[in-house]
Design a protein around this motif. Structure first.
Motif, PDB file in Angstrom:
ATOM      1  N   TYR A 151       8.397 -40.016 -13.124  1.00 65.56           N
ATOM      2  CA  TYR A 151       7.117 -40.680 -13.395  1.00 65.56           C
ATOM      3  C   TYR A 151       6.536 -41.187 -12.073  1.00 65.56           C
ATOM      4  O   TYR A 151       5.352 -40.999 -11.780  1.00 65.56           O
TER       5      TYR A 151
ATOM      6  N   ASN B 105      16.719 -42.894 -19.593  1.00 63.72           N
ATOM      7  CA  ASN B 105      17.530 -42.339 -18.509  1.00 63.72           C
ATOM      8  C   ASN B 105      17.327 -43.267 -17.312  1.00 63.72           C
ATOM      9  O   ASN B 105      16.175 -43.487 -16.930  1.00 63.72           O
TER      10      ASN B 105
ATOM     11  N   ASP C  36       8.882 -40.997 -23.813  1.00 62.54           N
ATOM     12  CA  ASP C  36       9.636 -39.815 -23.399  1.00 62.54           C
ATOM     13  C   ASP C  36      10.944 -39.773 -24.196  1.00 62.54           C
ATOM     14  O   ASP C  36      11.830 -40.605 -24.005  1.00 62.54           O
TER      15      ASP C  36
HETATM   16  C1  LIG Z   1      13.859 -38.768 -19.482  1.00 67.68           C
HETATM   17  C2  LIG Z   1      13.576 -37.385 -18.999  1.00 67.68           C
HETATM   18  N1  LIG Z   1      12.378 -36.854 -19.203  1.00 67.68           N
HETATM   19  C3  LIG Z   1      12.071 -35.620 -18.802  1.00 67.68           C
HETATM   20  C4  LIG Z   1      12.998 -34.860 -18.125  1.00 67.68           C
HETATM   21  C5  LIG Z   1      12.583 -33.504 -17.648  1.00 67.68           C
HETATM   22  O1  LIG Z   1      12.955 -32.548 -18.538  1.00 67.68           O
HETATM   23  P1  LIG Z   1      12.471 -31.039 -18.416  1.00 67.68           P
HETATM   24  O2  LIG Z   1      13.693 -30.262 -18.088  1.00 67.68           O
HETATM   25  O3  LIG Z   1      11.881 -30.724 -19.760  1.00 67.68           O
HETATM   26  O4  LIG Z   1      11.429 -30.976 -17.313  1.00 67.68           O
HETATM   27  C6  LIG Z   1      14.272 -35.357 -17.880  1.00 67.68           C
HETATM   28  C7  LIG Z   1      15.264 -34.557 -17.160  1.00 67.68           C
HETATM   29  O5  LIG Z   1      16.341 -34.925 -16.867  1.00 67.68           O
HETATM   30  C8  LIG Z   1      14.573 -36.664 -18.317  1.00 67.68           C
HETATM   31  O6  LIG Z   1      15.769 -37.231 -18.093  1.00 67.68           O
END
Ligand SMILES: Cc1ncc(COP(=O)(O)O)c(C=O)c1O
Length: 359
Positions: free
Chosen positions: A117, A162, A187
């Motif tokens: 982000y 995450n 997300d």
């Molecule tokens: C919270 C979160 N959002 C988005 C993503 C990105 O995922 P993508 O592989 O769909 O780009 C990740 C990847 O680790 C993530 O941890």
């Protein structure tokens, strides 16, 4: 209460120069029916060197209609509420591109959280307002998010988060939706590993809500690069307007359709990962150098140890790679460990049991 926020209010937040943008019209936009001779897209008429895959000489469907229809049926939404991106990272990038005027607008994030982000905001020269999560429980400082949201166009919430692994409390997210005027992105990259239904069922109540999911985690397709944004059809239309025309390649579309026929297989993997997560949680907790194992609704566990960098290096020497998150705010001495297969987790624990602090 902000229940009166309408999609028109949200579309007013779109960068002004994009509101009237006429998108690129591809050959496949202008003719999308069936014909026996295609001379409209400057493709190679002979096929490709990949003899077993001759259709790759043709451009893919720019609207990914078949995948969207199948996914919509699985998720109980309309295909018009679905945007497909080259990973959810592409959706993150496009949302900031659509709503944040460079050097003027900002996004709001709640660290510790997913790093892209902030990186995407930096790429677009957008500001970043940070309202950290509460220490240890990693929940939202809801009042502060609401107060600080007046400086932001987009609020980014990651649930399960995450690198901490926990779900954000529903009532806090609801309060943010009800008391701010921003686009709110939840997300849900890891939602499949949780028993929570997430925010998709609430889409129709909140025109400002965008839910991100991905095929990279539970669906096991990180290499294909396929992410999903679910939102009001007008927001989806906007993202489709500003995306590269053929952002999802033909192979990814074909493979996604095949994968979507196998939800049962994915559900079995999820059950296994949830079981392994619990076993790993208890086993990690029993290790003498582990201070805290944080509860997880994701396919990874955050664990606080005595000396994270040293243990990280020790694991590498034994051929095991985890993520050292010890320099991340509120994550001192924390490692993030992905839940692997039973045999992999067992090897990890065997190696950890023999750890002795380096001199
Ligand atoms: C919270 C979160 N959002 C988005 C993503 C990105 O995922 P993508 O592989 O769909 O780009 C990740 C990847 O680790 C993530 O941890």
């Amino acid at each position: 209460m902000n229940t009166s926020l309408s999609i028109d209010n949200i579309m007013q937040c779109v960068r002004p120069h994009l509101r009237g943008l006429r998108p690129y019209s591809s050959a496949r936009d202008e003719f999308s029916g069936q014909a026996h001779i295609y001379l409209d897209a400057n493709e190679n008429p002979f096929g490709s060197p990949l003899l077993s895959a001759s259709s790759y000489n043709r451009y893919p469907d720019p609207h990914q209609q078949a995948v969207k229809e199948r996914l919509a049926a699985l998720k109980g939404v309309s295909p018009k509420q679905i945007f497909l991106g080259n990973g959810s990272d592409e959706a993150i990038d496009l949302l900031i591109r659509a709503f944040c005027e460079p050097a003027q607008d900002s996004i709001l994030i709640t660290p510790p959280t997913y790093g892209m982000y902030e990186v995407s905001a930096a790429i677009h020269n957008a500001g970043v307002v940070k309202v950290p999560l509460t220490p240890e429980s990693f929940q939202l400082n809801t009042q502060m998010v609401i107060e600080q949201s007046k400086h932001a166009k987009i609020i980014w919430l990651c649930s399960p988060n995450n690198p901490t692994g926990n779900l954000l409390r529903k009532e806090d997210i609801r309060a943010i939706l009800n008391h701010t005027h921003c686009l709110v992105v939840v997300d849900e990259a890891y939602i499949d590993f949780s028993d929570d239904e997430g925010w998709l069922p609430h889409l129709q109540h909140y025109p400002q809500l965008v839910v991100l999911q991905t095929f990279s985690k539970a669906w096991g397709l990180a290499g294909l690069r396929l992410g999903v944004a679910y939102a009001h059809p007008q927001i989806i239309e906007l993202l489709d307007k500003i995306k590269p025309p053929y952002n999802i390649n033909a192979y990814s579309q074909k493979m996604a359709l095949q994968a979507l026929e196998q939800p049962r297989q994915v559900a079995l993997w999820i059950e296994q990962i949830q079981r392994e997560r619990q076993t790993l949680h208890h086993a990690l907790k029993a290790l003498p150098f582990v201070d805290k194992v944080f509860p997880s609704d994701a396919n990874f566990i955050l664990v606080r140890v005595h000396d994270a960098p040293a243990i990280y290096r020790y694991l590498i020497r034994h051929g095991i790679i985890v993520r050292d998150r010890s320099r991340v705010v509120l994550c001192d001495n924390c490692l993030r460990i992905t839940v692997g297969k039973a045999e992999e987790n067992k090897q990890l624990l065997d190696v950890l049991q023999h750890w002795q602090k380096e001199d």
